[in-house]
Design a protein around this motif. Sequence first.
Motif, short mmCIF file in Angstrom:
data_model
loop_
_atom_site.label_atom_id
_atom_site.label_comp_id
_atom_site.label_asym_id
_atom_site.label_seq_id
_atom_site.Cartn_x
_atom_site.Cartn_y
_atom_site.Cartn_z
N GLY A 1 0.82 -1.21 0.00
CA GLY A 1 0.00 0.00 0.00
C GLY A 1 0.85 1.25 0.00
N LEU A 2 1.92 1.22 0.79
CA LEU A 2 2.81 2.37 0.91
C LEU A 2 3.58 2.61 -0.39
N ALA A 3 4.07 1.54 -1.00
CA ALA A 3 4.80 1.68 -2.26
C ALA A 3 3.89 2.29 -3.33
N PHE A 4 2.62 1.89 -3.30
CA PHE A 4 1.64 2.46 -4.24
C PHE A 4 1.46 3.96 -4.00
N LEU A 5 1.26 4.35 -2.74
CA LEU A 5 1.09 5.78 -2.43
C LEU A 5 2.33 6.57 -2.83
N HIS A 6 3.50 6.06 -2.45
CA HIS A 6 4.74 6.78 -2.73
C HIS A 6 5.01 6.90 -4.23
N SER A 7 4.65 5.86 -4.98
CA SER A 7 4.87 5.94 -6.44
C SER A 7 3.93 6.96 -7.07
N ASN A 8 2.85 7.31 -6.36
CA ASN A 8 1.94 8.36 -6.81
C ASN A 8 2.18 9.68 -6.09
N ARG A 9 3.35 9.78 -5.48
CA ARG A 9 3.78 11.01 -4.80
C ARG A 9 2.87 11.42 -3.66
N VAL A 10 2.27 10.44 -3.01
CA VAL A 10 1.44 10.73 -1.84
C VAL A 10 2.19 10.25 -0.60
N MET A 11 2.36 11.15 0.35
CA MET A 11 2.95 10.79 1.63
C MET A 11 1.81 10.59 2.60
N HIS A 12 1.97 9.65 3.51
CA HIS A 12 0.93 9.50 4.53
C HIS A 12 1.10 10.54 5.63
N ARG A 13 2.30 10.58 6.20
CA ARG A 13 2.72 11.54 7.23
C ARG A 13 2.14 11.30 8.62
N ASP A 14 1.24 10.37 8.77
CA ASP A 14 0.71 10.12 10.11
C ASP A 14 0.36 8.64 10.27
N LEU A 15 1.28 7.77 9.86
CA LEU A 15 1.03 6.34 9.94
C LEU A 15 1.14 5.86 11.38
N LYS A 16 0.14 5.14 11.84
CA LYS A 16 0.14 4.55 13.18
C LYS A 16 -0.89 3.43 13.14
N PRO A 17 -0.90 2.54 14.14
CA PRO A 17 -1.83 1.40 14.09
C PRO A 17 -3.31 1.79 13.91
N GLU A 18 -3.70 2.97 14.40
CA GLU A 18 -5.09 3.41 14.26
C GLU A 18 -5.44 3.77 12.82
N ASN A 19 -4.44 4.04 11.97
CA ASN A 19 -4.69 4.41 10.58
C ASN A 19 -4.52 3.25 9.62
N ILE A 20 -4.26 2.07 10.16
CA ILE A 20 -4.10 0.88 9.33
C ILE A 20 -5.29 -0.01 9.63
N LEU A 21 -6.12 -0.22 8.63
CA LEU A 21 -7.34 -1.01 8.85
C LEU A 21 -7.08 -2.46 8.46
N VAL A 22 -7.73 -3.36 9.17
CA VAL A 22 -7.60 -4.79 8.87
C VAL A 22 -9.00 -5.37 8.72
N THR A 23 -9.32 -5.89 7.54
CA THR A 23 -10.66 -6.45 7.32
C THR A 23 -10.78 -7.80 8.02
N SER A 24 -12.00 -8.30 8.10
CA SER A 24 -12.20 -9.60 8.77
C SER A 24 -11.49 -10.73 8.02
N GLN A 25 -11.16 -10.50 6.74
CA GLN A 25 -10.40 -11.50 5.98
C GLN A 25 -8.88 -11.32 6.15
N GLY A 26 -8.49 -10.35 6.97
CA GLY A 26 -7.06 -10.14 7.18
C GLY A 26 -6.40 -9.27 6.12
N GLN A 27 -7.20 -8.52 5.38
CA GLN A 27 -6.64 -7.62 4.37
C GLN A 27 -6.31 -6.26 5.00
N VAL A 28 -5.12 -5.80 4.72
CA VAL A 28 -4.66 -4.51 5.26
C VAL A 28 -5.03 -3.39 4.31
#
Length: 306
Positions: A127-154
């Motif tokens: 996900g991060l490599a995708f954002l960075h390749s599109n010149r988007v920085m997250h700037r506030d990554l923390k466990p609360e901003n990373i979602l995990v679906t019931s199937q274990g998808q991040v």
Amino acid sequence: MAHGTSIQYDPVAEIGGGAYGTVYKARDIESGQFVALKSVHVRTDQNGLPVSTVREVALLKRLEQFDHPNVVRLMDVCATKGANQETKVTLVFEHVDQDLKTYLEKAPAPGLSPDRIKDLMKQLLCGLAFLHSNRVMHRDLKPENILVTSQGQVKLADFGLARIYSCHMALTPVVVTLWYRPPEVLLQSSYATPVDIWSTGCIFAEMFRRKPLFCGESEMDQLGKIFEVIGLPPEEEWPTDVTLSRKNFPTLTARPITDFVPEINEHGAQLLLKMLTFDPLNRISALNALEHEYFRDEATSTQTKS
């Protein structure tokens, strides 16, 4: 930007109130699916246009076309004009039930398996490599901003919103956690995409430890806690554009990362150190991290070579 389409969404529950305003779980009346609504109040120019917000949202909408599996989808944007040069912007995202913080807390002892951690890390970095390749920085990554679906998808959430939020931040006294911030941000030096890699390293360690790696109470304290682990960097690595001098910190040498993250394997420890590198120019990139030996371990046993 659609105007006043928020009537289409029926709020079901408040998910959380952060530094950036309240988040609601809502139902899309037309499709019946659940969404997450985030509203921010932004200041506007003379024409009543929130300039930076429009630019940021346009960028997020562009990412939407790629539909990346590890990035939360921005489904709609509604703007409503408020009083005194303020506009309320509501962002409508796909709804995911839990974040990584909850996911880690819910994991039965002794915590997540090494394979599960590796899978989550791989998805996070994709996900991060995708954002960075599109010149988007997250700037506030923390466990609360990373979602995990019931199937274990991040799915990464709240990316690209840092600038939209920063003007809203001026209006709210909530303190945003320092624990995942890289040294260059703590020192108020210039920064770029490597900020997200540092935060990812902190999260990587936390998946094993089940508690944060660096819990500082101020910028200064946070830097001190970081240097207790990685050592005080040499003078030549200290950024020149900062007010805080290296002399403010005791001379500490790096300790083995396994002292702090005992469960991590050798390749994992090497990758973690490449992420927790003081100099952002020497920090590993998301794409290179995905190529690291850590992800190749056991790859041959779990996948038949094509």
